[in-house]
Design a protein around this motif. Structure first.
Motif, PDB file in Angstrom:
ATOM      1  N   ALA A  40       1.154  -1.295   0.349  1.00 29.36           N
ATOM      2  CA  ALA A  40      -0.243   0.070  -0.101  1.00 29.36           C
ATOM      3  C   ALA A  40       1.291   1.161   0.389  1.00 29.36           C
ATOM      4  O   ALA A  40       1.971   1.002   0.941  1.00 29.36           O
ATOM      5  CB  ALA A  40      -0.816  -0.259   1.074  1.00 29.36           C
ATOM      6  N   SER A  41       0.393   2.226  -0.921  1.00 26.16           N
ATOM      7  CA  SER A  41       1.539   3.195  -0.754  1.00 26.16           C
ATOM      8  C   SER A  41       0.974   4.390   0.366  1.00 26.16           C
ATOM      9  O   SER A  41       0.547   4.433   0.610  1.00 26.16           O
ATOM     10  CB  SER A  41       0.862   3.904  -2.601  1.00 26.16           C
ATOM     11  N   THR A  42       2.131   4.986   0.603  1.00 24.70           N
ATOM     12  CA  THR A  42       2.325   5.843   1.645  1.00 24.70           C
ATOM     13  C   THR A  42       2.103   7.362   0.784  1.00 24.70           C
ATOM     14  O   THR A  42       1.789   8.344   2.094  1.00 24.70           O
ATOM     15  CB  THR A  42       3.639   6.312   2.286  1.00 24.70           C
ATOM     16  N   PHE A  43       1.563   7.691  -0.211  1.00 24.03           N
ATOM     17  CA  PHE A  43       1.230   9.135  -0.865  1.00 24.03           C
ATOM     18  C   PHE A  43      -0.034   9.374  -0.333  1.00 24.03           C
ATOM     19  O   PHE A  43       0.178  10.670  -0.348  1.00 24.03           O
ATOM     20  CB  PHE A  43       1.998   8.371  -2.454  1.00 24.03           C
ATOM     21  N   ARG A  44      -0.510   9.017   0.230  1.00 24.26           N
ATOM     22  CA  ARG A  44      -1.903   9.334   0.735  1.00 24.26           C
ATOM     23  C   ARG A  44      -1.734  10.075   2.163  1.00 24.26           C
ATOM     24  O   ARG A  44      -2.523   9.690   2.603  1.00 24.26           O
ATOM     25  CB  ARG A  44      -2.981   8.384   0.290  1.00 24.26           C
TER      26      ARG A  44
END
Length: 734
Positions: free
Chosen positions: A524-528
């Motif tokens: 899961a991306s940390t970009f949010r």
């Protein structure tokens, strides 16, 4: 595209077109900026509310495939026509399939690129053949060709344009000139013709007017001037001593208009310096578009000149489309608006209050800070497990209801390490005790192997040895990496962390430069998350190159970069002090975080000025469900919305009622601000936290804004660790 970037895109496109058509010396004297722009249709559209700032009144939206025409008239005077027919020009014998009877405009798009497919000699013949078919009348309908720029003149759009009526006082203006100007403006105002005045600006290429956007400009006062920064030419102009929302505006030649890259609004201007210009030439100069009529006050010296000028102004007013306004009102009708630009302007307005970093505290304040540090350290003294060396994440010390949350995330573990470094630096513990504590903690951070990767765990137990889950949190790992980096360069911890970090397979969770978390085996991306930028800096300190969603400044002007950053942050969610300000303590502030810190601080200052409320938002635990909240400023909402969010992002935790019930002063954020900014507001924050949030074992996590009550028996590891960090940084300087 938001209104700001609509205005910027139109400005840049107009200037690129002009540069392609003419050199600066070849441009015709009366060349006007285009009033029409075409763009490709997108699946979803937004209001064209930013285009008029750069002189555009008509927007054509070209479909990817032929589509019915839908005309739209917007309340700001912009017409948008959606749809139309794409035409590929062919030989003169080609038969085109063209719509005949339809109740709205027909719009045909021909691509200049397609024209290269026809021989130059036959291009004119092919164009004439196409035009003949377009104009062919069949049945009862009629056909009349119009230019795109004339759309609003040929239909029921009720075209109106604004003319900014502005008088210019030269540097040699006499008291008599000023008296004549005052009398003439009063005469115009008496018949409903507002105006403004100011000093001459054309003598300097780096000055213009500062136009206030939230207050009425006093008719008796000249407009304020602005000067661009000589040290940083690209820095957006601002007033140096006033807290005023506004924008810089320059009176420009007609084609050189629009919102420039340094956030200066170029206004299409007709300068009237000679009464002879009133004899027929003025109408041609003004044209039909919005413009500013800048009249030299020298023309008012002569009674006959005043009469000619008065007559010319009234003639324009009666032409059926012109509406005279003062220069500030002219700008207000054009300037892009919206949540993001409001945050930009607020920060600009408060900039002069936010430039000073804290000075070294005097002896009295130093003693207070040491006393505060002892309170914060008491949390660790009381609750650290003597066997494992780990400290619980939260503690409820209510009599008869004592409860410890005996697990910690890697964020919490990193905070514990930072607390230990602050404690030894402040001489609250001995070097020997510090090293003993670090030796006990580090083995718990070795991580766990899952799916072939050795990574720090999502959480570990504080009352057991090497007990935790298989998940991995990229943001929490960033906090831990930041702590281990600072430990590795600390005089008492050099070299202790490197082997632990080297053993982890951190590069395995970086994909295309983005840090990922691992939840139940899935990436899961940390970009949010706002922690992604902080985590990126932490990863980089260990030689792992990663990206940050914040890093949008490269290749952009200062204003464009800041606006892009606001939009990125708005899409992520509410912004609070943590981890934003931690960057300053642990790495030094990046330009992106420094700007966002100013945006947040300016909003808190304005809230205090307007309502007297001390807003100090961050993330942290609360002593009731849902137990942990993210509180911050919501950039994509109008005004100032102090929003809440939770790990699960449930709508019930984002309602206004929920926000008002749980809005709190964060104790740790108060100390972070005091370490980062020198402002009376920060002193007020410290005062209320000192007065209300101290408990027997550390500081309460927060003070409820509505009740004024702290979570007296509820504290946490991060609150007290960050307070210790902030005090150590304040006393040592950073």
């Amino acid at each position: 595209m938001t209104p700001y970037f609509q205005a910027r895109a139109v400005h840049d496109t107009q200037h690129a077109l002009q540069a392609a058509l003419w050199s600066p010396v070849d441009r015709p004297k009366h060349a006007a900026a285009g009033q029409t722009i075409a763009c490709d249709m997108l699946p979803t559209t937004v209001a064209p509310s930013g285009v008029r700032a750069s002189g555009v009144r008509n927007v054509l939206m070209r479909p990817h495939a032929n589509a019915p025409v839908r005309p739209e008239a917007w309340k700001d005077g912009v017409a948008r026509i959606v749809g139309g027919q794409r035409i590929r020009l062919q030989s003169q014998r080609a038969i085109y399939s063209l719509p005949q009877d339809q109740p709205v405009e027909r719009v045909y798009y021909l691509s200049a690129e397609d024209l290269r497919g026809l021989p130059l000699a036959s291009l004119g013949i092919a164009a004439s053949a196409f035009a003949k078919q377009v104009l062919h009348k069949a049945g009862n309908h009629w056909v009349s060709p119009i230019l795109a720029s004339d759309i609003q003149f040929r239909d029921a759009y009720a075209y109106r344009r604004n003319i900014g009526l502005h008088f210019v006082l030269g540097s040699d203006a006499t008291p008599e000139d000023q008296d004549a100007l005052t009398a003439f403006r009063r005469e115009l105002a008496g018949v409903g013709l507002p105006s403004s005045f100011g000093q001459e600006t054309s003598s300097s290429a780096i000055s213009g007017y500062w136009i206030p956007l939230e207050e009425e400009a006093f008719a008796i006062a000249p407009l304020e001037l602005f000067m661009l920064s000589q040290e940083m030419p690209g820095l957006p102009p601002q007033m140096s001593t006033k807290t005023t929302y506004g924008i810089a505006a320059e009176l420009k030649e007609k084609p050189d208009v629009g919102l420039s890259s340094n956030n200066i609004l170029g206004l299409p201007t007709v300068h009237l310096r000679d009464v002879r210009s009133l004899d027929g030439e003025l109408e041609a100069l003004i044209g039909t578009a919005d413009c500013v009529l800048a009249i030299s006050a020298k023309l008012l010296r002569n009674r006959s000149h005043r009469a000619v000028l008065r007559s010319a102004i009234h003639a324009i007013q009666e032409d059926g489309m012109s509406h005279f306004v003062s220069l500030p009102d002219y700008v207000k009708s054009l300037v892009p608006m919206g949540p993001y630009i409001t945050h930009f302007r607020r920060t600009q307005a408060y900039q002069h209050q936010m430039v000073k970093a804290p000075d070294a505290p005097d002896e009295k304040e130093r003693a207070r800070l040491i006393a505060d540090a002892k309170v914060a350290w008491s949390y660790f003294e009381q609750w650290t497990n003597p066997k494992t060396g780990l400290c619980p994440a939260t503690a409820n010390s209510a009599p008869g209801h004592q409860r410890l949350h005996e697990t910690v995330t890697m964020w919490d573990a990193g905070s514990h390490i930072f607390a230990l470094m602050a404690a030894v630096d402040l001489e609250l513990i001995s070097p020997k005790a510090f090293q003993h504590s670090i030796r006990k903690i580090l083995p718990h951070l070795a991580g766990r192997r899952s799916q072939g990767r050795l990574l720090p765990q999502g959480w570990i137990a504080t009352d057991k040895f090497k007990w935790g889950n298989r998940n991995f949190d990229g943001c929490d790992a960033g906090r831990l990496l930041a702590a281990l980096y600072n430990l590795d360069i600390h005089p008492l911890g050099k070299g202790r962390a490197a082997s632990t970090v080297a053993a982890w397979d951190l590069r395995e969770v970086v994909k295309d430069g983005v840090i990922y978390s691992v939840e139940e085996g899935a990436l899961a991306s940390t970009f949010r998350s706002h922690c992604a930028h902080y985590a990126a800096w932490a990863f980089r300190t260990w030689g792992i190159e990663v990206k940050s969603p914040y890093e949008v400044f490269q290749g952009a002007s200062i204003s464009d970069g800041r606006m892009a950053l606001l939009e990125v942050s708005g899409r992520i969610g509410p912004l609070g002090a943590e981890p934003l300000l931690m960057e300053a303590l642990e790495f030094g502030m990046s330009p992106e975080s420094a700007y966002l810190a100013d945006v947040l601080f300016a909003a808190q200052l304005e809230e205090y000025d307007e309502t007297g409320r001390l807003i100090c938002v961050s993330e942290g635990p609360i002593n009731s469900s849902p137990w942990f909240l993210y509180q911050g400023l919501q950039f994509d909402a109008p005004g100032k919305v102090w929003a809440t969010d939770t790990v699960d992002s449930l709508e019930e935790h984002r309602t206004k009622a929920f926000r008002e019930k749980h809005l709190s002063i964060s104790s740790k954020a108060a100390y972070l601000w005091s370490a980062y900014k020198d402002h009376p507001f920060c002193t007020e924050l410290l005062s209320i936290v000192r007065d209300k949030a101290k408990t027997r074992y550390g500081f309460a996590s927060s003070i409820n804004q509505k009740t004024g009550q702290p979570s007296k028996t509820y504290s946490d590891i991060n609150t007290n660790a960050v307070i210790l960090q902030s005090i150590a940084s304040r006393l040592q300087g950073f």
